[in-house]
Design a protein around this motif. Structure first.
Motif, PDB file in Angstrom:
ATOM      1  N   GLY A  87       0.863  -1.167   0.000  1.00 36.23           N
ATOM      2  CA  GLY A  87       0.000   0.000   0.000  1.00 36.23           C
ATOM      3  C   GLY A  87       0.902   1.221   0.000  1.00 36.23           C
ATOM      4  O   GLY A  87       0.847   2.085   0.868  1.00 36.23           O
ATOM      5  N   ALA A 137      -2.121  -5.086  -6.059  1.00 38.38           N
ATOM      6  CA  ALA A 137      -2.516  -5.195  -4.658  1.00 38.38           C
ATOM      7  C   ALA A 137      -1.881  -6.440  -4.058  1.00 38.38           C
ATOM      8  O   ALA A 137      -1.392  -7.326  -4.777  1.00 38.38           O
ATOM      9  CB  ALA A 137      -4.038  -5.273  -4.551  1.00 38.38           C
ATOM     10  N   SER A 160      -9.650   0.527  -2.347  1.00 38.32           N
ATOM     11  CA  SER A 160      -9.517  -0.848  -1.858  1.00 38.32           C
ATOM     12  C   SER A 160      -9.924  -1.838  -2.931  1.00 38.32           C
ATOM     13  O   SER A 160     -10.675  -1.515  -3.856  1.00 38.32           O
ATOM     14  CB  SER A 160     -10.392  -1.058  -0.612  1.00 38.32           C
ATOM     15  OG  SER A 160     -11.757  -0.827  -0.924  1.00 38.32           O
ATOM     16  N   VAL A 196      -3.261  -1.497   3.763  1.00 42.90           N
ATOM     17  CA  VAL A 196      -3.897  -2.053   2.569  1.00 42.90           C
ATOM     18  C   VAL A 196      -5.421  -2.019   2.632  1.00 42.90           C
ATOM     19  O   VAL A 196      -6.094  -2.786   1.928  1.00 42.90           O
ATOM     20  CB  VAL A 196      -3.397  -3.502   2.321  1.00 42.90           C
ATOM     21  CG1 VAL A 196      -1.954  -3.489   1.846  1.00 42.90           C
ATOM     22  CG2 VAL A 196      -3.526  -4.363   3.578  1.00 42.90           C
TER      23      VAL A 196
END
Length: 285
Positions: A87, A137, A160, A196
Motif C-alpha cells: 500500500g 494489490a 480498496s 492495505v
C-alpha cells in the motif's frame, strides 16, 4: 515554472493564513498538477490536491510522530534489511525510510491505484536502482480483482480491492510473488509496512512463509476502527494472525511507544481512532 513550484513547496511546508483556501482553489483549477520537493536530497513529487501533504507540511514531515519511532526501531538492529511497502501510495514512507535508515538495502513497493503508481514509479526512480514497483494489490490470492477508489482526488488513500469480484487489478500473495519473481532478493532482516485498506489479515496469510523464515521481522500495521468494522474483524485477530507465525512485541508509536497489553482488547486500552502500530519480532535462533 520553477519559481511557481518553489513558492508552492514553501507554502506547503509552512503554516500561513489562507493556506486551506489556496489548497481548495488549486484542487479545483489545477488538480492534475504536482509539486516537486526535495526529500533526502532527491526529488519527490506530490499531487497538488492531496490535503495531507499541506496538513503535514510537505512529504519531509509526513506523520513523523509515527514514522520516526518506526525507523528508530528498525535502526536498533544494525543489519541491512529488505523493506516491503504494501500500500505504497506515492512512495512517501519508502523515501523517508531511505533517508532515516542507513541500512535499507532494497525496496519492494506495491500499489494498486494506477494514479498513485505513476507517481510512485517516478519517486522511487529517484532513489537509485535497488527497488521494485508493482502496480498490484497484495492479499492471500493471485489473480485479477476489482479495485474501488474515489474520483474526487488524484490519488485515493482509501481505495480498496474486492477479492470476491473479478476486475482489472492484479493481486498477489507475497509468498507467491517472491517465489515467481526470479530476481527477487530478500535479506534475513525484513520490514513490512502494511496499509492495505481491509486486506491486512489476508496480507499476513499470504506472506506466512516470508514472515516465518526471516531472521528478524518488523511490522508497521494500520489499525483503523472503520475498516475493522467494514471487514468484520478485530484488532486482536490481526495480532493473532501474526503471532501464529512468530512472537511479537507491540507498541503504539504515536503514544510514546506505549506497549500494547495483549491480555486486553486493543480498544479497551486506547481511544477509538486510527493508529499505526509497531510489531517487533525476536531474532530466530
Amino acid at each position: 515554472m520553477r519559481v511557481i513550484n518553489w513558492v508552492l513547496a514553501q507554502l506547503q511546508q509552512h503554516e500561513l493564513r489562507g493556506k486551506h483556501r489556496l489548497y481548495q482553489w488549486l484542487s479545483k483549477h489545477h488538480s492534475t498538477k504536482v509539486i516537486s520537493h526535495t526529500l533526502g536530497g532527491r526529488e519527490f513529487v506530490v499531487p497538488v490536491d492531496e490535503w495531507c501533504f499541506w496538513l503535514e507540511y510537505g512529504p519531509q514531515n509526513y506523520y513523523l510522530d509515527e514514522f520516526i519511532p518506526f525507523f528508530n526501531a528498525i535502526n536498533q538492529v544494525e543489519k541491512p534489511f529488505t523493506f516491503f511497502d504494501l500500500g505504497a501510495d506515492i512512495g512517501t514512507v519508502s523515501a523517508l525510510a531511505k533517508q532515516y535508515c542507513p541500512k535499507l538495502h532494497n525496496i519492494y513497493a506495491f500499489e494498486p491505484n494506477p494514479n498513485s503508481f505513476e507517481l510512485l514509479s517516478h519517486n522511487l526512480g529517484q532513489l537509485g536502482s535497488n527497488y521494485v514497483c508493482e502496480n498490484a494489490a497484495v492479499s492471500n490470492i493471485n489473480g485479477q480483482v476489482a479495485f474501488h477508489s474515489s474520483s474526487a482526488s488524484t490519488i485515493d488513500h482509501e481505495g480498496s480491492i474486492d477479492i470476491n469480484t473479478p476486475g482489472n487489478t492484479q493481486v498477489y500473495s507475497l509468498d507467491h510473488w517472491l517465489a515467481s519473481t526470479a530476481d527477487s532478493k530478500v535479506l534475513p532482516y525484513v520490514v513490512l509496512k502494511i496499509d492495505v485498506e481491509g486486506q491486512e489479515l489476508q496480507v499476513v496469510q499470504g506472506a506466512a512463509k516470508l514472515i516465518e523464515q526471516a531472521e528478524v521481522v518488523l511490522v508497521l500495521l494500520e489499525i483503523h476502527p472503520d475498516v475493522l468494522k467494514q471487514t468484520k474483524i478485530t484488532a486482536e485477530q490481526l495480532f493473532v494472525e501474526l503471532e501464529k507465525l512468530r512472537a511479537f512485541k507491540w507498541f503504539v508509536p504515536k503514544l510514546n511507544n506505549q506497549i500494547i497489553d495483549r491480555s486486553r482488547d486493543f480498544f479497551a486500552q486506547f481511544p477509538l481512532q486510527q493508529f499505526d502500530i509497531i510489531g517487533c519480532s525476536k531474532p530466530t535462533a
